[in-house]
Design a protein around this motif. Structure first.
Motif, PDB file in Angstrom:
ATOM      1  N   LYS A 117       2.301   4.906 -11.741  1.00 24.29           N
ATOM      2  CA  LYS A 117       2.386   4.498 -10.331  1.00 24.29           C
ATOM      3  C   LYS A 117       2.016   3.031 -10.153  1.00 24.29           C
ATOM      4  O   LYS A 117       2.602   2.323  -9.329  1.00 24.29           O
TER       5      LYS A 117
ATOM      6  N   TYR B  93      -3.064   0.261  -4.024  1.00 24.61           N
ATOM      7  CA  TYR B  93      -3.300  -0.805  -3.050  1.00 24.61           C
ATOM      8  C   TYR B  93      -3.165  -2.142  -3.772  1.00 24.61           C
ATOM      9  O   TYR B  93      -3.647  -2.290  -4.908  1.00 24.61           O
TER      10      TYR B  93
ATOM     11  N   LYS C 205      -6.082   3.572  -5.748  1.00 23.44           N
ATOM     12  CA  LYS C 205      -7.064   3.863  -4.700  1.00 23.44           C
ATOM     13  C   LYS C 205      -8.212   4.688  -5.250  1.00 23.44           C
ATOM     14  O   LYS C 205      -9.353   4.557  -4.800  1.00 23.44           O
ATOM     15  N   ASN C 206      -7.888   5.552  -6.218  1.00 18.70           N
ATOM     16  CA  ASN C 206      -8.925   6.323  -6.911  1.00 18.70           C
ATOM     17  C   ASN C 206      -8.915   5.877  -8.372  1.00 18.70           C
ATOM     18  O   ASN C 206      -7.936   6.096  -9.083  1.00 18.70           O
TER      19      ASN C 206
ATOM     20  N   GLU D 153       0.843  -1.192   0.000  1.00 18.64           N
ATOM     21  CA  GLU D 153       0.000   0.000   0.000  1.00 18.64           C
ATOM     22  C   GLU D 153       0.877   1.240   0.000  1.00 18.64           C
ATOM     23  O   GLU D 153       1.897   1.293   0.684  1.00 18.64           O
ATOM     24  N   ASP D 154       0.495   2.225  -0.786  1.00 20.63           N
ATOM     25  CA  ASP D 154       1.101   3.554  -0.669  1.00 20.63           C
ATOM     26  C   ASP D 154      -0.019   4.575  -0.841  1.00 20.63           C
ATOM     27  O   ASP D 154      -1.204   4.231  -0.785  1.00 20.63           O
ATOM     28  N   GLU D 155       0.343   5.807  -1.062  1.00 25.53           N
ATOM     29  CA  GLU D 155      -0.657   6.881  -1.111  1.00 25.53           C
ATOM     30  C   GLU D 155      -1.701   6.669  -2.220  1.00 25.53           C
ATOM     31  O   GLU D 155      -2.883   6.997  -2.052  1.00 25.53           O
ATOM     32  N   ASP D 156      -1.273   6.079  -3.318  1.00 32.88           N
ATOM     33  CA  ASP D 156      -2.126   6.000  -4.506  1.00 32.88           C
ATOM     34  C   ASP D 156      -2.530   4.590  -4.915  1.00 32.88           C
ATOM     35  O   ASP D 156      -3.437   4.421  -5.729  1.00 32.88           O
TER      36      ASP D 156
END
Ligand code: AMP
Length: 118
Positions: free
Chosen positions: A68, A29, A47-48, A24-27
């Motif tokens: 990413k 999963y 994630k979005n 997992e990171d900011e963007d």
């Protein structure tokens, strides 16, 4: 366009249904596929979703998230010590075998993978 909130992967991001986290990171999963086709099988998702119900919906606005996702694949391969090799798959559309309308990259590893796929 498919509403992001209608898909099982959105529910996974919202933790409304459980998943086994791999990365997992900011963007991004990544989590274990519930029906693995190899000893290692995970799914990498944004994630979005940003409208990316499939790769065929991609445009220039998605360059950042697509990069990413691919970078996350490389990090996961290192984290999971997949030095013998792995396969990445993006099933797209009905004939491509896509069953969840939320872009996702499969990472499959841990056995000899035949080619071409079925
Ligand atoms: P695709 O056929 O490329 O759309 O891949 C969808 C994948 O999602 C399949 O490999 C399924 O096994 C997997 N899958 C479906 N539901 C879940 C879930 N709740 N948790 C983890 N993986 C899932």
């Amino acid at each position: 366009m498919v509403d992001q909130e209608d898909t099982i992967f959105h529910k996974i991001i919202k933790k409304e249904i459980p998943s086994k986290m791999i990365y997992e990171d900011e963007d991004v999963y990544a989590f274990k596929d519930i029906n693995p086709c190899a000893p290692f099988h995970c799914l990498v998702i944004p994630k979005n979703m940003q409208g990316l119900s499939s790769l065929s919906k991609a445009n220039e606005s998605h360059l950042d998230i697509l990069g990413k996702l691919m970078l996350a694949v490389s990090k996961i391969a290192a984290q999971e010590k997949l030095e013998k090799g792995f396969r990445t798959v993006i099933n797209t559309g009905e004939e491509g075998g896509q069953t969840v309308d939320y872009i996702h990259i499969h990472i499959i590893a841990g056995r000899n993978l035949s080619w071409p796929p079925g």
